[in-house]
Design an enzyme around this catalytic site. Structure first.
Site, PDB file in Angstrom:
ATOM      1  N   GLU A 275     -12.988   4.894   5.197  1.00  0.00           N
ATOM      2  CA  GLU A 275     -12.953   4.200   6.463  1.00  0.00           C
ATOM      3  C   GLU A 275     -14.060   4.599   7.427  1.00  0.00           C
ATOM      4  O   GLU A 275     -14.351   3.862   8.366  1.00  0.00           O
ATOM      5  CB  GLU A 275     -11.579   4.420   7.091  1.00  0.00           C
TER       6      GLU A 275
ATOM      7  N   GLN B 272       0.831  -1.200   0.000  1.00  0.00           N
ATOM      8  CA  GLN B 272       0.000   0.000   0.000  1.00  0.00           C
ATOM      9  C   GLN B 272       0.872   1.259   0.000  1.00  0.00           C
ATOM     10  O   GLN B 272       0.353   2.359  -0.116  1.00  0.00           O
ATOM     11  CB  GLN B 272      -0.920   0.020   1.234  1.00  0.00           C
TER      12      GLN B 272
ATOM     13  N   ARG C 283      -8.826  -0.668   8.042  1.00  0.00           N
ATOM     14  CA  ARG C 283      -9.740   0.288   7.460  1.00  0.00           C
ATOM     15  C   ARG C 283     -10.056   1.404   8.437  1.00  0.00           C
ATOM     16  O   ARG C 283     -11.211   1.709   8.717  1.00  0.00           O
ATOM     17  CB  ARG C 283     -11.032  -0.417   7.059  1.00  0.00           C
ATOM     18  N   CYS C 284      -9.009   1.993   8.995  1.00  0.00           N
ATOM     19  CA  CYS C 284      -9.244   3.118   9.896  1.00  0.00           C
ATOM     20  C   CYS C 284      -7.982   3.936   9.963  1.00  0.00           C
ATOM     21  O   CYS C 284      -6.906   3.464   9.666  1.00  0.00           O
ATOM     22  CB  CYS C 284      -9.665   2.639  11.274  1.00  0.00           C
TER      23      CYS C 284
END
Ligand code: FES
Ligand code: FES
Lengths: 161, 171, 783
Positions: C737, C220, C367-368
């Site tokens: 998110e 990523q 996802r945060c």
């Protein structure tokens, strides 16, 4: 870690039972699904056993060492090894006592399993480990009583944690 | 072991190790990398292909089990005439994000529609419950399958009509 | 249905994704799809023990096994000074174990062979002798004097990693001293795992003729990974070419550098051929970046009417055996101090203690944005505990406590400056859309009949877009991001960005941003990311930072191109530059709208017909350092029914009203929200990675670590409000998110609300039927 225990009475004299349990050549074959037994000395032996827990099947290579805590009465067996990326550590303790109809054998076994067997087979291990330990002692009793006239009453209790 | 499998219409004769899984046979031996592998416990369905028309998780089928069978993968969905209605609908309805589950979803959905051309939302969700998507939350996947189903039914009706019409004229 | 990418003025429109055609044909190119000539395969041997002395490794049999080309152990790596590697959190992590193993499934040896199967076969032939040590599983026990020290490699002989504080302790104590109401709650956020559908993997390809290492990796953050790799290996940075191909989901899991990557690189360096390593799902869950695992305690001080005064939070964070979190350097607990949420607290004080245990390392965001989920869950849960205590409706309590629209920019008691928001309007909209009053009425009737129905609200505030470089860096690298735009003679554009998408649709949304700035269509703009040889430097895609950072860079870069284009337009229109106007699609001479040129005309001129003295070409690069973070927010409402016999919770409705500022592509934003809600749902009801007392990981695969299917997943309802970010070039805030940050609390609040007549005030996730059933049984509701 899980602990299993039990006791039963064997229609045999204590000395005879003792001689059996501290002899790797006699004790070894009591392990179920034994593929190979390799006795290094009076106290050390190596076994190759077949195991299957849930979806995982394969061989365990186990090293055992026997020690006497109290001659004629109490012995301990430390088993260590593993296979298929997993590990097993067992500590078994046996105590012999004279009983009315022969010898009472009490045993306790702490089993620690690690690796995929523990994480994947987790919920199945308890039964499997109990089955194996119980089978070891059942085999032992059967072997000792093979030539005895009648089999003594036996009782096996166990508790998992 | 020698096996003969018909993959996406062409016959492949290959020597495989007996333990080779169909998923790896497709991906590595035949280079059909549209079929993905996402797990090691047969949970995700990223590897779904059709084996003699039925959806299977190719990570749990041995290549030798496919001997003599017909295998259809995502690569065969598109026809000369264009994208398969499911492919088009996944695109139009935003039924994919990272795209990793998409080939398996498309194959599972095509098997579902072959069996049930007019599924309810519940039936679609049930039909795809062997396939995991970590990105989309399924809303648009369900929508895409519904749209494709409608399109396929309409196409079918149209071609039936044409057959009827051409039948009528030839008589 | 969405529009085609050939749409003019694409900003803000739902257009279909440009990346989809390859994916729907099975023609995506994920790392495991790449095959290089002569490529070998690597597999890793992992520790069965959570904590053990590594006494001896015998690799002889493996070395001689069929197809095996190389076996690596920690000792081999130690000779190269590579047995340890730095983590993004500034700790060190073992690549292959030496001396001790510290978690189950830790990497112990690597085998490289001609085929994957041969490598795996050979693993079985490696004999390792371990001496098991007692495992430290409980993070509270970890810091007691009796606990064994796990990391004897460190100077500090303690299992404590850090102690971190935010806010004002004294001011907070004062507020608590006089508060009429105080509520307290222990809240656990379980250990969960992002589990993207594609596991992690890489191919390392070292070419000894050119001394160049090409590294295809599920990353990523390719640029950051290249820098780390260069620092660790000593290879010159320009001789490392990182390619992050299509990525099958990331959710934070593909931010860290993993031991398998390093082993593959070492193997390729020593063998001179490409080496591929693809982990299994079990390896993914059991050893790569997990998320959360926070043990939190919260106290809220309030007035009798529920108006909040002060907030006190104390947290123990279980980081596992190595601190492999990926938080910005100055923020070991990430942005957790956003924990005052959407509410007007007078004072707050937050403490976090990070500790080592014998578990897999990680602590990445799932996802945060850096621990925002933990914070948001805690405050939203605490607000409900308070509501229950003071007897005020959960919605009403929130409305009483919101930061008001006029207070923005709002300085929070822990030091954040919220950019914008209109919380009350967003919640009101949600209440109306879901029919809140009706639902409460229905609930009252059901309660009278003994049925269990619950309504849960979460009105969260996120903090994303790290970040201003004066505050945020990772390993010293400032957290800006970048874009580079090149307009070719025919008016077609290639744009490259420093971020890396994993399904978020950058190839479409960034094309929309740039097309909008240049008066083109998204079809005219090709977005490229993930190749460090061509893309400008950037910190990557995670923590919802792409739109706030690279999105800003793309827009400003587009404007920079337009500046030059305007000069060219003046030349073509034969007027002064000040007389040129831009209407979004073309340049025209002021007052003469018929006299106009498009970007295509200008682009052609940039290569063919330049004014005297002007540099040819039409391109620009922009490194955007955002002045602040952005603060997306939302109001979520869950409605649940509980089966009294089984404890199963069914989510009847779920409405998410999001305010993520200006929206580039509503279809994509909605898709992101669906996905995030589904992950939030999974966390609330299904996910946990427990360890037994010996440190065995009890959920290392998708049989035990659950991910929801289409059948499990509720039908999501979504809506939006729009408060643009005042400081962002296009007013966007980022959204990927929010739904995962905001939803767990809504689910849990709904379940607790359903059970509140029984006196239940809190339950820890995951709310499995078994857990709910136990509560029902305790209260005599079921047998
Ligand atoms: S790869 Fe997951 S089911 Fe086949
Ligand atoms: S689109 Fe990523 S897993 Fe489905």
């Amino acid at each position: 870690m899980r602990t299993y225990q039990g006791d039963f009475t064997i229609q045999s004299a204590r000395a005879k039972v003792w001689a059996f349990v501290i002899d790797p050549n006699q004790m070894g074959p009591c392990i179920p699904d034994l593929l190979a037994l390799d006795v290094h000395s009076e106290t050390e032996f190596r076994t190759l056993v077949r195991v299957g827990v849930g979806p995982i099947r394969g061989k365990f290579d186990l090293t055992s060492s026997l020690s006497v805590a109290e001659n004629g009465r109490q012995a301990a067996l430390v088993i260590k090894g593993g296979g298929m990326g997993s590990g097993v550590d067992m500590q078994a303790e046996m105590t012999l006592d004279d009983a009315e109809t022969g010898t009472k054998l009490s045993w306790q076994c702490d089993v620690k399993v690690s690796g995929p067997i523990a994480s994947i087979g987790g919920r199945l291990i308890d039964n499997e480990a109990r089955k194996i330990t119980e089978k070891v002692f059942a085999n032992l009793r059967d072997a000792l009583e093979a030539d005895a006239a009648e089999s003594g009453q036996s009782e096996v209790a166990s508790s998992g944690e | 072991m020698k096996i003969t499998v018909r993959v996406n219409g062409s016959v492949c004769e290959q020597d495989v190790e007996p333990r080779t899984l169909l998923a790896y046979f497709l991906r590595e031996t035949l280079g059909l990398t549209g079929t993905h592998v996402g797990c090691d416990t047969t949970n995700c369905g990223a590897c779904t292909v059709l084996l003699d028309g039925r959806p299977v998780k190719s990570c749990t089928v041995l290549a030798v089990q496919a001997d003599g069978c017909e295998v259809t993968t995502v690569e065969a969905l598109e026809q000369k005439s264009g994208l398969h209605p499911l492919q088009q609908a996944f695109w139009d309805e935003h039924g994919l994000q990272c795209g990793y589950c998409t080939p398996g979803m498309l194959m599972a959905a095509s098997a579902l529609l072959a069996e049930n051309p007019d599924p309810t939302e519940e039936e679609i969700r049930f039909g795809l419950s062997g396939n995991i998507c970590r990105c989309t939350g399924y809303v648009n996947i369900v929508k895409a399958v519904q749209n494709a189903a409608a399109k396929m039914r309409a196409d079918e009706a149209k071609s039936n009509e044409e057959v009827a019409v051409s039948g009528a004229t030839s008589e | 249905m969405a529009l085609h990418p050939s749409e003019a003025r694409p900003f803000g429109k739902s257009i279909t994704r440009k990346e989809d055609p390859r994916f729907i044909r099975g023609k995506g190119r994920y790392v495991d799809d790449i095959v290089l000539p002569g490529m070998l395969h690597m597999a890793l041997l992992r520790s069965p023990y959570a904590h053990a002395v590594l006494k001896h490794i015998d690799t002889c049999a493996a070395q001689g096994a069929p197809g095996v080309k190389l076996v690596l152990t920690g000792e081999d790596l130690a000779k190269l000074n590579l047995a340890w590697m730095p983590t993004l959190a500034g700790d060190n992590q073992m690549v292959l174990a030496t001396g001790k193993v510290l978690f189950q499934y830790q990497e112990v040896a690597a085998v490289v062979a001609q085929t994957r199967a041969q490598a795996e076969d050979a693993l079985q032939l490696i004999a390792v002798e371990y001496d098991a040590l007692p495992a430290v599983v409980d993070p509270f026990y970890a810091t007691t004097p009796e606990a064994p020290i796990l990391r004897d490699d460190r100077e500090q002989k303690t299992n404590s990693i850090f102690h971190w504080e935010a806010g004002d302790r004294d001011a907070t104590e004062n507020v608590f001293a006089d508060a009429p109401v105080i509520v307290s709650q222990d809240v656990r956020f379980p250990r969960v795992h992002p589990s993207p559908l594609e596991p992690c993997g890489c191919i390392a390809d070292y070419n000894s003729a050119t001394s160049k290492l090409t590294w295809y990796v599920t990353s990523q953050a390719p640029h950051a990974h290249r820098t780390v790799l260069s620092l660790v290996s000593g290879l010159p940075e320009h001789q490392i070419h990182v390619i992050s191909p299509d990525i099958g989901g990331g959710f934070g899991n593909k931010v860290p550098v993993y031991p398998g990557y390093v082993c593959a690189i070492v193997a390729s360096l020593s063998l001179g051929v490409p080496v591929k390593w693809i982990e299994t799902r079990t390896e993914n869950i059991s050893s790569t970046g997990f998320a959360r695992d926070y043990h939190m305690h919260v106290d809220v001080a309030a007035e009798e009417d529920g108006k909040v005064l002060g907030l006190r939070v104390k947290t123990v964070a279980d980081h596992g055996a190595f601190d492999a979190a990926a938080d910005p350097t100055k923020f070991p607990a990430g942005l957790f101090s956003i924990v005052t949420g959407s509410y007007n607290f007078k004072a707050a004080f937050v403490e976090v203690d990070g500790v080592y245990t014998n578990k897999a390392p990680g602590g990445v965001a799932y996802r945060c944005s850096f621990r925002v989920t933990e914070a948001s869950y805690l405050i939203e849960r605490a607000m409900d505990v308070l509501a229950q205590k003071v007897g005020v409706d959960a919605a009403e309590l929130r409305l009483r406590n919101f930061i008001q629209k006029e207070q923005f920019p709002y300085l929070s008691p822990t030091g954040w400056t919220y950019d914008s928001g209109d919380y009350a309007t967003t919640l009101q909209k949600a209440l109306e859309l879901i029919g809140y009053d009706e639902l409460r009425k229905e609930q009252a009737e059901k309660r009278a009949r003994g049925e269990l129905m619950g309504i849960g609200i979460s009105t969260f505030t996120e903090i994303v877009g790290a970040g201003p470089s004066h505050t945020f860096d990772i390993m010293g690298i400032k957290m800006f991001d970048s874009a580079q735009i090149r307009v070719h003679p025919t008016g077609k554009v290639i744009a490259r960005l420093g971020v890396r998408h994993q399904g978020q649709g950058h190839e479409t949304t960034f094309a929309q941003i740039i097309a909008e700035e240049l008066g083109l269509t998204a079809d005219d703009v090709l977005i490229e990311e993930g190749d460090t040889d061509t893309a400008p430097y950037g910190l990557g895609t995670y923590a919802s930072r792409s739109t706030p950072t690279a999105g800003g860079a793309a827009a400003l870069c587009g404007r920079r191109v337009r500046e030059k284009a305007k000069k060219l337009a003046a030349h073509l229109l034969e007027v002064g530059e000040d007389d040129v106007t831009w209407d979004g699609e073309k340049f025209s001479a002021a007052g003469l709208p018929a006299k106009a040129v498009t970007m295509k005309d200008v682009a052609f001129a940039a290569y063919t017909n330049l004014p005297e003295g002007m540099e040819p070409g039409l391109e620009a690069t922009y490194y955007y350092d955002p002045p602040n973070l952005t603060f997306p927010n939302g109001a979520y409402i869950a409605v649940v029914d509980i089966d009294k016999g089984t404890g199963a919770v069914s989510v009847r409705r779920f409405l998410a009203v999001d305010d993520c500022g200006r929206v580039i592509n509503p279809m994509i934003v909605e898709g992101q929200i669906h996905g995030g809600l589904t992950e939030g749902f999974a966390i609330a009801f299904m996910q946990d990675i427990p360890y037994d007392e010996d440190g065995n990981c009890l959920a290392p695969n998708w049989m035990d670590y659950l991910v929801p299917t289409a059948l499990d997943t509720p039908r999501w309802e979504t809506a939006r409000t729009e408060t643009p970010s005042p400081h962002h070039p296009i007013g966007a805030k980022g959204v990927g998110e929010s739904p995962n940050v905001g939803s767990p609390a809504a689910f849990v609040n709904a379940v607790v609300d359903a059970l509140s007549p029984l006196g239940v005030t809190h339950m820890d996730m995951p709310l499995s039927p078994w857990k709910v059933w136990q509560v029902l049984r305790e209260h005599g509701v079921t047998e």
